[in-house]
Structure formats: C-alpha cells, structure tokens
Design an enzyme around this catalytic site. Structure first.
Site, PDB file in Angstrom:
ATOM      1  N   PRO A   9       0.795  -1.230   0.000  1.00 50.03           N
ATOM      2  CA  PRO A   9       0.000   0.000   0.000  1.00 50.03           C
ATOM      3  C   PRO A   9       0.825   1.276   0.000  1.00 50.03           C
ATOM      4  O   PRO A   9       1.859   1.359   0.665  1.00 50.03           O
ATOM      5  CB  PRO A   9      -0.831  -0.103   1.287  1.00 50.03           C
ATOM      6  CG  PRO A   9      -0.118  -1.094   2.127  1.00 50.03           C
ATOM      7  CD  PRO A   9       0.541  -2.059   1.182  1.00 50.03           C
ATOM      8  N   ASN A  10       0.320   2.226  -0.762  1.00 50.68           N
ATOM      9  CA  ASN A  10       0.854   3.594  -0.872  1.00 50.68           C
ATOM     10  C   ASN A  10       2.154   3.682  -1.662  1.00 50.68           C
ATOM     11  O   ASN A  10       2.629   4.784  -1.945  1.00 50.68           O
ATOM     12  CB  ASN A  10       1.028   4.240   0.519  1.00 50.68           C
ATOM     13  CG  ASN A  10      -0.281   4.279   1.285  1.00 50.68           C
ATOM     14  OD1 ASN A  10      -1.266   4.798   0.773  1.00 50.68           O
ATOM     15  ND2 ASN A  10      -0.321   3.691   2.471  1.00 50.68           N
ATOM     16  N   ARG A  17       4.882  10.924  -2.715  1.00 56.41           N
ATOM     17  CA  ARG A  17       4.561  10.683  -1.315  1.00 56.41           C
ATOM     18  C   ARG A  17       5.759  11.006  -0.414  1.00 56.41           C
ATOM     19  O   ARG A  17       6.856  10.470  -0.648  1.00 56.41           O
ATOM     20  CB  ARG A  17       4.235   9.190  -1.208  1.00 56.41           C
ATOM     21  CG  ARG A  17       4.130   8.653   0.164  1.00 56.41           C
ATOM     22  CD  ARG A  17       4.175   7.131   0.153  1.00 56.41           C
ATOM     23  NE  ARG A  17       3.895   6.668   1.496  1.00 56.41           N
ATOM     24  CZ  ARG A  17       4.181   5.480   1.955  1.00 56.41           C
ATOM     25  NH1 ARG A  17       4.749   4.587   1.167  1.00 56.41           N
ATOM     26  NH2 ARG A  17       3.907   5.155   3.190  1.00 56.41           N
ATOM     27  N   TYR A  22      10.914   9.054   1.201  1.00 57.11           N
ATOM     28  CA  TYR A  22      10.929   8.024   0.151  1.00 57.11           C
ATOM     29  C   TYR A  22      11.562   8.481  -1.162  1.00 57.11           C
ATOM     30  O   TYR A  22      11.644   7.686  -2.102  1.00 57.11           O
ATOM     31  CB  TYR A  22       9.493   7.526  -0.098  1.00 57.11           C
ATOM     32  CG  TYR A  22       8.861   6.916   1.132  1.00 57.11           C
ATOM     33  CD1 TYR A  22       9.362   5.737   1.680  1.00 57.11           C
ATOM     34  CD2 TYR A  22       7.783   7.524   1.768  1.00 57.11           C
ATOM     35  CE1 TYR A  22       8.805   5.174   2.815  1.00 57.11           C
ATOM     36  CE2 TYR A  22       7.211   6.974   2.908  1.00 57.11           C
ATOM     37  CZ  TYR A  22       7.729   5.798   3.433  1.00 57.11           C
ATOM     38  OH  TYR A  22       7.184   5.252   4.553  1.00 57.11           O
ATOM     39  N   ASN A  71       7.991  -5.504  -0.549  1.00 53.59           N
ATOM     40  CA  ASN A  71       7.836  -4.334   0.320  1.00 53.59           C
ATOM     41  C   ASN A  71       6.352  -4.232   0.612  1.00 53.59           C
ATOM     42  O   ASN A  71       5.569  -3.722  -0.204  1.00 53.59           O
ATOM     43  CB  ASN A  71       8.347  -3.061  -0.367  1.00 53.59           C
ATOM     44  CG  ASN A  71       8.303  -1.869   0.584  1.00 53.59           C
ATOM     45  OD1 ASN A  71       7.688  -1.936   1.644  1.00 53.59           O
ATOM     46  ND2 ASN A  71       8.940  -0.782   0.206  1.00 53.59           N
ATOM     47  N   ALA A  74       2.999  -0.636   5.097  1.00 58.44           N
ATOM     48  CA  ALA A  74       2.538  -0.675   6.486  1.00 58.44           C
ATOM     49  C   ALA A  74       2.007  -2.053   6.898  1.00 58.44           C
ATOM     50  O   ALA A  74       1.969  -2.363   8.097  1.00 58.44           O
ATOM     51  CB  ALA A  74       1.462   0.389   6.699  1.00 58.44           C
ATOM     52  N   GLU A  95      12.338  -9.409   2.450  1.00 54.52           N
ATOM     53  CA  GLU A  95      11.590  -8.218   2.869  1.00 54.52           C
ATOM     54  C   GLU A  95      12.440  -6.981   2.595  1.00 54.52           C
ATOM     55  O   GLU A  95      13.622  -6.947   2.947  1.00 54.52           O
ATOM     56  CB  GLU A  95      11.270  -8.319   4.358  1.00 54.52           C
ATOM     57  CG  GLU A  95      10.540  -7.098   4.906  1.00 54.52           C
ATOM     58  CD  GLU A  95      10.248  -7.207   6.401  1.00 54.52           C
ATOM     59  OE1 GLU A  95       9.972  -8.324   6.906  1.00 54.52           O
ATOM     60  OE2 GLU A  95      10.285  -6.157   7.057  1.00 54.52           O
ATOM     61  N   HIS A  97      12.603  -2.565   2.542  1.00 57.89           N
ATOM     62  CA  HIS A  97      12.048  -1.237   2.858  1.00 57.89           C
ATOM     63  C   HIS A  97      12.952  -0.168   2.284  1.00 57.89           C
ATOM     64  O   HIS A  97      14.191  -0.292   2.339  1.00 57.89           O
ATOM     65  CB  HIS A  97      11.908  -1.039   4.369  1.00 57.89           C
ATOM     66  CG  HIS A  97      10.996  -2.051   4.974  1.00 57.89           C
ATOM     67  ND1 HIS A  97       9.629  -1.987   4.834  1.00 57.89           N
ATOM     68  CD2 HIS A  97      11.265  -3.179   5.667  1.00 57.89           C
ATOM     69  CE1 HIS A  97       9.092  -3.036   5.426  1.00 57.89           C
ATOM     70  NE2 HIS A  97      10.059  -3.785   5.943  1.00 57.89           N
ATOM     71  N   ILE A  98      12.335   0.871   1.800  1.00 59.65           N
ATOM     72  CA  ILE A  98      13.082   2.010   1.252  1.00 59.65           C
ATOM     73  C   ILE A  98      13.734   2.786   2.402  1.00 59.65           C
ATOM     74  O   ILE A  98      14.912   3.137   2.347  1.00 59.65           O
ATOM     75  CB  ILE A  98      12.116   2.911   0.444  1.00 59.65           C
ATOM     76  CG1 ILE A  98      11.547   2.129  -0.738  1.00 59.65           C
ATOM     77  CG2 ILE A  98      12.817   4.198  -0.007  1.00 59.65           C
ATOM     78  CD1 ILE A  98      10.306   2.753  -1.346  1.00 59.65           C
ATOM     79  N   ARG A 104      12.834   4.962  12.650  1.00 65.01           N
ATOM     80  CA  ARG A 104      11.567   5.689  12.606  1.00 65.01           C
ATOM     81  C   ARG A 104      10.730   5.371  13.853  1.00 65.01           C
ATOM     82  O   ARG A 104      11.262   4.936  14.861  1.00 65.01           O
ATOM     83  CB  ARG A 104      10.850   5.368  11.288  1.00 65.01           C
ATOM     84  CG  ARG A 104      11.679   5.790  10.063  1.00 65.01           C
ATOM     85  CD  ARG A 104      10.976   5.498   8.755  1.00 65.01           C
ATOM     86  NE  ARG A 104       9.738   6.268   8.649  1.00 65.01           N
ATOM     87  CZ  ARG A 104       8.810   6.057   7.707  1.00 65.01           C
ATOM     88  NH1 ARG A 104       9.006   5.117   6.797  1.00 65.01           N
ATOM     89  NH2 ARG A 104       7.711   6.791   7.680  1.00 65.01           N
ATOM     90  N   ARG A 108       7.072   0.995  13.686  1.00 61.77           N
ATOM     91  CA  ARG A 108       7.655   0.464  12.448  1.00 61.77           C
ATOM     92  C   ARG A 108       8.850  -0.468  12.713  1.00 61.77           C
ATOM     93  O   ARG A 108       9.433  -1.020  11.784  1.00 61.77           O
ATOM     94  CB  ARG A 108       8.115   1.609  11.535  1.00 61.77           C
ATOM     95  CG  ARG A 108       6.992   2.478  11.038  1.00 61.77           C
ATOM     96  CD  ARG A 108       7.485   3.547  10.094  1.00 61.77           C
ATOM     97  NE  ARG A 108       6.557   4.662  10.042  1.00 61.77           N
ATOM     98  CZ  ARG A 108       5.489   4.722   9.247  1.00 61.77           C
ATOM     99  NH1 ARG A 108       5.214   3.750   8.410  1.00 61.77           N
ATOM    100  NH2 ARG A 108       4.678   5.773   9.285  1.00 61.77           N
TER     101      ARG A 108
HETATM  102  C1  DQA Z   1       8.092   1.213   4.000  1.00 56.95           C
HETATM  103  C2  DQA Z   1       8.151   1.462   5.507  1.00 56.95           C
HETATM  104  C3  DQA Z   1       6.788   1.247   6.141  1.00 56.95           C
HETATM  105  O1  DQA Z   1       6.851   1.496   7.530  1.00 56.95           O
HETATM  106  C4  DQA Z   1       5.780   2.195   5.517  1.00 56.95           C
HETATM  107  O2  DQA Z   1       4.501   1.952   6.061  1.00 56.95           O
HETATM  108  C5  DQA Z   1       5.754   2.150   4.045  1.00 56.95           C
HETATM  109  C6  DQA Z   1       7.022   2.049   3.330  1.00 56.95           C
HETATM  110  C7  DQA Z   1       9.442   1.528   3.328  1.00 56.95           C
HETATM  111  O3  DQA Z   1       9.623   1.090   2.200  1.00 56.95           O
HETATM  112  O4  DQA Z   1      10.274   2.249   3.898  1.00 56.95           O
HETATM  113  O5  DQA Z   1       4.724   2.295   3.417  1.00 56.95           O
HETATM  114  O6  DQA Z   1       7.819  -0.158   3.782  1.00 56.95           O
END
Ligand code: DQA
Length: 138
Positions: A9-10, A17, A22, A71, A74, A95, A97-98, A104, A108
């Site tokens: 998501p997102n 964003r 990011y 990825n 959330a 797994e 994450h960017i 953070r 998270r």
């Molecule tokens: C994320 C980190 C997550 O906490 C966040 O909700 C995201 C992006 C990252 O790629 O850093 O949507 O997965």
C-alpha cells in the site's frame, strides 16, 4: 531466473509521497532501470493497496517464482495474514524497505513478516530493491 517484486500500500505514490522519506523517483522508471541492469533475470512487478490481493499474488507465484522481493509497506507491521502466506509458499521472500524503519517510529520497528523471510533489507532508498535482487544471484 525469474524474480517478482511486490509492492504494497501507498507505494504506487512513490515520487509524490513524503519525498523527504521516500525520495522523488516514481517506481515504474526505477523498475525499468532494474530490468536493464539485470537483463539475465526475468523481473516482474506487481503493486496493490489491498492486503488480500497481495496474499493472492504470493499464492499465485509462490510455488514457481525463484524469488519474491516484498515491500509490504505498512502491512509489514500489522499483517499476520501476509506472514502466513509467506510461510505457506516455497519461494524464498526477501523483505525490503526504502526507509530505515528502525530509525523511525517504534511501531515500524516490528515486522510480522521478517521471521518468514530469508532476509531483510532496509534503509538504502530504492537501492534496497537492487540489493535484494543481488541477494538472489549466487
Ligand atoms: C516502508 C516502511 C513502512 O513502515 C511504511 O509503512 C511504508 C514504506 C518503506 O519502504 O520504507 O509504506 O515499507
């Protein structure tokens, strides 16, 4: 070798964003640059904002793909269901994450998914995906 990148998501809003976290690059051109960088690998990309669609995709490819780079956004921090999907399939999952999620908010810092993954890469910006692809190259 074929590898699948799954974004949750997102992440369709990358480039628009929260750019300070990011970055300002959208994912599609970055993904095209990955395909050029690794011409020997068949790279596929899927994005969904829906937990169920992510699970369906893991089920669909998780017995045939050579690797999944996930990825889950959330959902990483909330989804026992995605964790179960990773455990259910035979394809290894990395797994990604960017951002450095450990630098953070405390919410998270925990991943439901990590224990079912072969490894976790976080904090290298979009390069986290490149590092994940390299982890599958022996
Ligand atoms: C994320 C980190 C997550 O906490 C966040 O909700 C995201 C992006 C990252 O790629 O850093 O949507 O997965």
């Amino acid at each position: 070798m074929n590898l699948h990148v799954i974004n949750g998501p997102n992440l369709n809003l990358l480039g628009k964003r929260e750019k300070s976290i990011y970055g300002d690059e959208s994912f599609e051109p970055f993904f095209a640059s990955l395909q050029k960088l690794f011409p020997e690998i068949q790279l596929e990309y899927f994005q969904s904002n829906s937990e169920g669609e992510i699970i369906d995709k893991i089920h669909e490819i998780g017995f045939e793909s050579d690797g999944i780079i996930l990825n889950a956004g959330a959902y990483t921090h909330t989804s026992l269901a995605i964790a179960d999907a990773i455990a259910a399939v035979t394809t290894p999952v990395v797994e990604v994450h960017i951002s450095n999620v450990h630098a953070r908010e405390p919410i998270r810092h925990h991943s439901y998914l990590a224990k079912n993954c072969v490894g976790v890469i976080a904090g290298f910006g979009l390069n986290s995906y490149r590092l994940a692809i390299q982890s599958f190259i022996r």
